[in-house]
Each structure stands twice: as C-alpha cells, then as structure tokens.
Scaffold this active site. Structure first.
Site, PDB file in Angstrom:
ATOM      1  N   ARG A 235      12.691 -69.158   4.950  1.00  0.00           N
ATOM      2  CA  ARG A 235      11.647 -68.949   5.371  1.00  0.00           C
ATOM      3  C   ARG A 235      10.672 -69.430   6.295  1.00  0.00           C
ATOM      4  NH1 ARG A 235      12.289 -64.287   3.885  1.00  0.00           N
ATOM      5  NH2 ARG A 235      11.500 -63.132   2.653  1.00  0.00           N
ATOM      6  N   GLU A 264       4.994 -67.090  12.834  1.00  0.00           N
ATOM      7  CA  GLU A 264       5.596 -66.353  13.073  1.00  0.00           C
ATOM      8  C   GLU A 264       4.556 -64.671  12.901  1.00  0.00           C
ATOM      9  OE1 GLU A 264       8.170 -64.078  10.391  1.00  0.00           O
ATOM     10  OE2 GLU A 264       9.931 -66.506  10.053  1.00  0.00           O
ATOM     11  N   HIS A 284      13.566 -63.284  13.438  1.00  0.00           N
ATOM     12  CA  HIS A 284      14.238 -62.748  11.458  1.00  0.00           C
ATOM     13  C   HIS A 284      14.533 -61.501  11.913  1.00  0.00           C
ATOM     14  CE1 HIS A 284      12.153 -62.734   7.709  1.00  0.00           C
ATOM     15  NE2 HIS A 284      13.547 -62.758   7.497  1.00  0.00           N
TER      16      HIS A 284
END
Length: 320
Positions: A235, A264, A284
């Site tokens: 993360r 993000e 990702h």
C-alpha cells in the site's frame, strides 16, 4: 432466491463473458461507480460484487433496499462500511488469496528490471547502440532481503528469494510463522530496526493500518544502509513520500521500485518521486495476471452459489 439480481462493478470487458456464463441475468459496469451512481443505476441489486475502487459506504448500503450480500474480489475490504453492513445484517465476503504468487513474482519483476538495467538497456538497443558499458548490474545471490510482513505474499517472496536466488532472507512480522520460516528458508528478526540496519533490499508486505502508516519515514530511512533498495507492492501509504524523495537524493536509497503510491488518486502529488531516474513505478498491477483474475471470479462465484443454497459462507469477513 431463485433469480437474484446480481450486480458486478469494475467488470472488464474480457471478464464479462465468464460472468454471464455463470449468471446469465447478471448486470455489470466496467468502471468504478460513485455511491450515487450505484444506487441510481442498479437500485434493485440483491447481491453486489465489487472491486477495490467501488466505495460501498453507508449511503450505498442504506440506499440499496434489497441488498442481501456484498462480495469484494479482493483481500482487503476497507472500501466497505462493515458497521453499516452489520446493522442491516448483510454479510460481507472477500477473496482471501487470489494469487499471492502473482504479486510475489511482480516483486522480482520490479527488482530485476531495476538492478539489471533492463529499461536503459532496451532503450540503448532501440537507438542502435549495442554497448554494455555503463550498464553494470547488481547480483542477488548472497544479498540480504529484508521482508516486512510474512503473510501469504511475504512467504512467497521469501521462498523465491532464498531458494531461487540464494539470498539471505531476514523477516519481521508481529505474528511470526516459524514453520514457514523453516519451509521457505528465512529467519525472523526480533525487531524492525534489525531489518533497517542489515538489509540490502527491503520489500514491504503489510496492510495499511494506523500502526503501519508511514512506516518508511525519516527515522526508519536514517537507519538503513547507504544504497538500500526499497520495494513496495503493498500500500502506498506505508511510505512517507517526501521522506523517500530526500533519501533518494542523498543516496541512502539507491532505487525504489513501487507498484503503489501514496497519492494514487492524484499522482501529481507524487511527481517529485515518480520523475526520479532511480524510481520505477507500475500502476498497481502486481495482482493483475491471468491466474489471479480467474481466481477472483471463481471464488466470488462460489460465494454467491453458497449464499443462494443457504450454505456457510467460507470467506465471510470476521466480526460480521
């Protein structure tokens, strides 16, 4: 529930045929919907199957009056309001492991592409310059890999590193798995400081919690070896971006390979990090492979079938 109304959000075009094969009357959308869009476009939904970018908040849970089951095609479920679901007695299920090996493989894709100068070498050859000088890489054999977190993904990374690349693997976890350490040939450190101080390469594999937010910060970075390599496929919030940028400029961190970013939803906030030549980023995609996507849907379909038959939900989120 003979013919429940099942809604799939974030269902890509290539996955829609498998959905329709399993549930011919299912409805779906390709993008992540806002709570208002979800309620407006799919008001009669009884079973909702989402991915990580669809926010199933209290508004959605209250607004979908017929909702009886929520499934997320992911390990994490922080995009779902568990309290609101519990108040309506709606079970929430996840997919605990859709392919930890896939994410572990991506760790080494990022790492090898960086330390073996793959991008720079490819660009050089494309410009008709077939010359290896200046592209000296770093070998992995004998290097110390520091793992922060030894869940399913961390264990796979440890196995590949120790048994495949013959690395020394030192790990830290608040709940050590001694049997896994024996099977995957790694050792546990007694504290994180040992990881910071001894690792040549550090890979993060812990969830984002209040206790792990900005785990990588000025203080932890200061304890690392000069020239450490940092990998994050977990993360983005585990890393304080500003602190990492400083560490990259100083050479404390030689390379950062990142599949996730702290901001993000607005990556311009991370521009100072992304633009550095020592940084390799991917959007990702560590989870995003053929095996894992198939497993996400297979597990979600099985949960739906169990629910329709009144059977026990094996992947029900604990506490609900």
């Amino acid at each position: 529930m003979a013919h429940p109304i099942i809604t799939f959000s974030e269902a890509e075009a290539e996955d829609q045929p498998k959905i329709l094969k399993a549930f011919p009357k299912a409805q779906f959308c390709e993008k992540a919907l806002t709570p208002d869009e979800l309620i407006t476009q799919f008001p009669d939904t009884e079973i909702l199957c989402v991915f990580i970018y669809t926010q199933v908040d209290a508004k959605v849970i209250q607004g979908l009056k017929n909702l009886k089951l929520i499934i997320t095609r992911s390990v994490g479920y922080d995009h779902i309001d568990l309290k609101a679901a519990k108040e309506r007695n709606i079970p929430v299920c996840n997919v605990p492991d859709y392919g930890s090996h896939v994410i572990a493989e991506h760790v080494f894709a990022l790492l090898l592409s960086t330390i073996r100068c793959i991008k720079a070498g490819d660009e050089r050859v494309e410009h008709c310059e077939f010359d290896f000088h200046g592209l000296r890489g770093v070998a992995l054999k004998g290097k110390t890999l520091g793992l922060v977190g030894t869940g399913k993904i961390g264990k796979n990374v440890a196995r590949i590193a120790s048994m495949g690349f013959l690395m020394n693997v030192l790990a830290y976890d608040v709940h050590p798995d001694r049997e896994a350490a024996r099977e995957c040939h790694f050792q546990y450190a007694s504290d994180l400081e040992t990881i910071w101080e001894k690792a040549d390469i550090i890979s993060l594999h812990v969830p984002l919690l209040p206790s792990t937010k900005h785990l990588i910060n000025d203080q932890s970075l200061s304890k690392m070896k000069q020239g450490t390599i940092l990998i994050n496929t977990a993360r983005g919030g585990l890393i304080n971006t500003k602190a990492l940028v400083k560490a990259l400029h100083s050479g404390k961190i030689a390379h950062a390979t990142l599949d996730v970013l702290e901001h993000e939803q607005n990556i311009e906030e991370d521009r100072a990090l992304i633009d550095l030549p020592q940084v390799v980023t991917t959007p990702h995609i560590a989870f995003y492979a053929d095996d894992s996507m198939q497993c996400m849907y297979d597990e979600s379909f099985a949960t739906i079938e169990h629910f329709l038959k009144g059977e026990k939900l094996t992947h029900k989120v604990e506490g609900l």
